[in-house]
Design an enzyme around this catalytic site. Structure first.
Site, mmCIF file in Angstrom:
data_model
loop_
_atom_site.group_PDB
_atom_site.id
_atom_site.type_symbol
_atom_site.label_atom_id
_atom_site.label_comp_id
_atom_site.label_asym_id
_atom_site.label_seq_id
_atom_site.Cartn_x
_atom_site.Cartn_y
_atom_site.Cartn_z
ATOM 1 N N TYR A 175 0.771 -1.234 0.119
ATOM 2 C CA TYR A 175 0.151 0.052 -0.062
ATOM 3 C C TYR A 175 0.820 1.238 0.160
ATOM 4 C CZ TYR A 175 -3.814 3.099 1.089
ATOM 5 O OH TYR A 175 -4.672 4.302 1.241
ATOM 6 N N LYS A 179 0.910 4.247 -2.533
ATOM 7 C CA LYS A 179 0.772 5.620 -2.285
ATOM 8 C C LYS A 179 1.897 6.666 -2.413
ATOM 9 C CE LYS A 179 -3.319 4.910 -2.450
ATOM 10 N NZ LYS A 179 -4.373 5.767 -3.166
ATOM 11 N N THR A 212 -15.040 5.205 4.970
ATOM 12 C CA THR A 212 -15.689 4.593 3.895
ATOM 13 C C THR A 212 -15.580 3.034 3.794
ATOM 14 O OG1 THR A 212 -13.445 4.790 2.722
ATOM 15 C CG2 THR A 212 -14.622 6.681 2.655
#
Ligand SMILES: NC(=O)c1ccc[n+]([C@@H]2O[C@H](COP(=O)([O-])OP(=O)(O)OC[C@H]3O[C@@H](n4cnc5c(N)ncnc54)[C@H](OP(=O)(O)O)[C@@H]3O)[C@@H](O)[C@H]2O)c1
Length: 309
Positions: A175, A179, A212
């Site tokens: 990740y 990013k 989210t």
């Protein structure tokens, strides 16, 4: 004064493409751009979710100009098909929000054999942007918005000899790598825009900590990994709403004063209204940007031809 959606200027006549517009931050970006009059192409994978997302915007804004475009960023064939579909209807694109993403999931491969987080979060968007570039360059002032995360701080720059982390996979390493790649992509794209003397801007944002499906999905996909469960629980307690998380993206996409190459984040790192922040250290590593570009061209087979329309 804190920047808010009331600061978004009229977007009538603008064509916006938002990836991952069927939920989370992407849905809120699509909603606010449509509210201000933009024609929004909702580029999304899960079509049932996309239909529901469009209906939720139309319930609130009956005249919203919304178009669904299937897009699976984990497949270059799907990216090519989606780009062709968008270009067939829109010779000019004013706003591209490269928002879709996955976080902290187990080792998986895209259809083309890419490590999934680099593949979806960066390489799929690299290919999509390259394909849409001619339409972006026809806009009098296009914006390309990339979405990073605090994960950029623990990520390492893509290693050209092992971009897919063979033998080194860890969900958070992957990740973080993806990013940091979002930052390097955005900065290098903006440098290329300026070098070519075109009016387009590339801007990067960190949305903050927003509740989210991102955290829930990482729990589902790992079968309940402990760090994934921690973030999921934490975001329910202290996360911003998706609408607040979307503000940095919306500011980068619409603020007339948002500069190319800028970083927008919430005022207090993970919370608050969007403000411009300086970039330090590895975020400004020109060699890493050049390496990322070479790797991305090699892996996707796409090149960028940035020149005035
Ligand atoms: N929420 C936060 O706290 C936070 C913090 C920092 C950065 N971010 C970044 O914000 C962006 C949006 O995340 P979110 O918080 O809104 O998460 P989310 O609610 O999980 O939304 C992610 C979106 O990405 C889409 N997506 C995932 N895989 C895809 C694929 N292969 N092809 C096309 N679309 C795909 C999902 O669509 P499907 O459901 O159809 O798969 C969904 O629309 C991500 O880039 C994330 O890294 C979020």
């Amino acid at each position: 004064m804190a920047w808010a959606t009331t600061d978004i200027p009229d977007q009538s006549g603008k064509i916006a493409v938002v990836t991952g517009a069927n939920g989370g931050l992407g849905l809120e970006v699509a909603r606010e751009l449509a509210r201000k009059g933009a024609h929004v192409v909702m580029a999304a994978r899960d079509q049932d979710k996309a239909e529901a997302a469009r209906a939720s915007i139309r319930d609130e804004i009956p005249g919203a100009a919304l178009e669904l475009q299937p897009l699976d960023l984990a497949s270059l064939a799907s990216v090519h098909k989606a780009a062709a579909g968008i270009l067939a209807n829109h010779p000019r694109i004013d706003i591209l929000v490269n928002n879709a993403g996955v976080m902290g999931i187990p080792a998986r491969r895209t259809e083309d054999g890419f490590e999934m987080q680099l593949g979806v979060n960066h390489l799929g968007h690299f290919a999509l942007t390259a394909e849409l570039l001619p339409a972006l360059l026809r806009s009098p002032g296009a914006r390309v918005v990339s979405v990073t995360s605090t994960g950029r701080h623990f990520g390492t720059a893509v290693d050209p000899d092992n971009p897919h982390l063979v033998g080194r996979y860890d969900p958070w390493r992957a990740y973080g790598q993806s990013k940091l790649a979002n930052v390097h992509f955005a900065m290098e794209l903006d440098r290329r825009f300026r070098e070519a003397g075109v009016p387009a801007r590339s801007i990067v944002v960190h949305p903050g900590f927003a509740s989210t499906d991102l955290q829930a999905r990482s729990v589902r996909e790992t079968g309940g990994g402990s760090s994934q469960r921690f973030f999921h629980a934490a975001v329910r307690w202290v996360g911003m709403t998706p609408a607040h998380g979307a503000l940095s993206l919306l500011r980068a996409a619409t603020d007339p004063n948002a500069a190319g190459g800028a970083l927008y984040t919430p005022r207090w790192v993970n919370w608050g209204p969007p403000v411009r922040r300086p970039m330090f250290g590895r975020a400004r590593d020109l060699d890493a940007m050049a390496r990322l570009w070479e790797v991305s061209e090699r892996e996707t087979g796409m090149t960028f031809d940035v020149k005035p329309a």
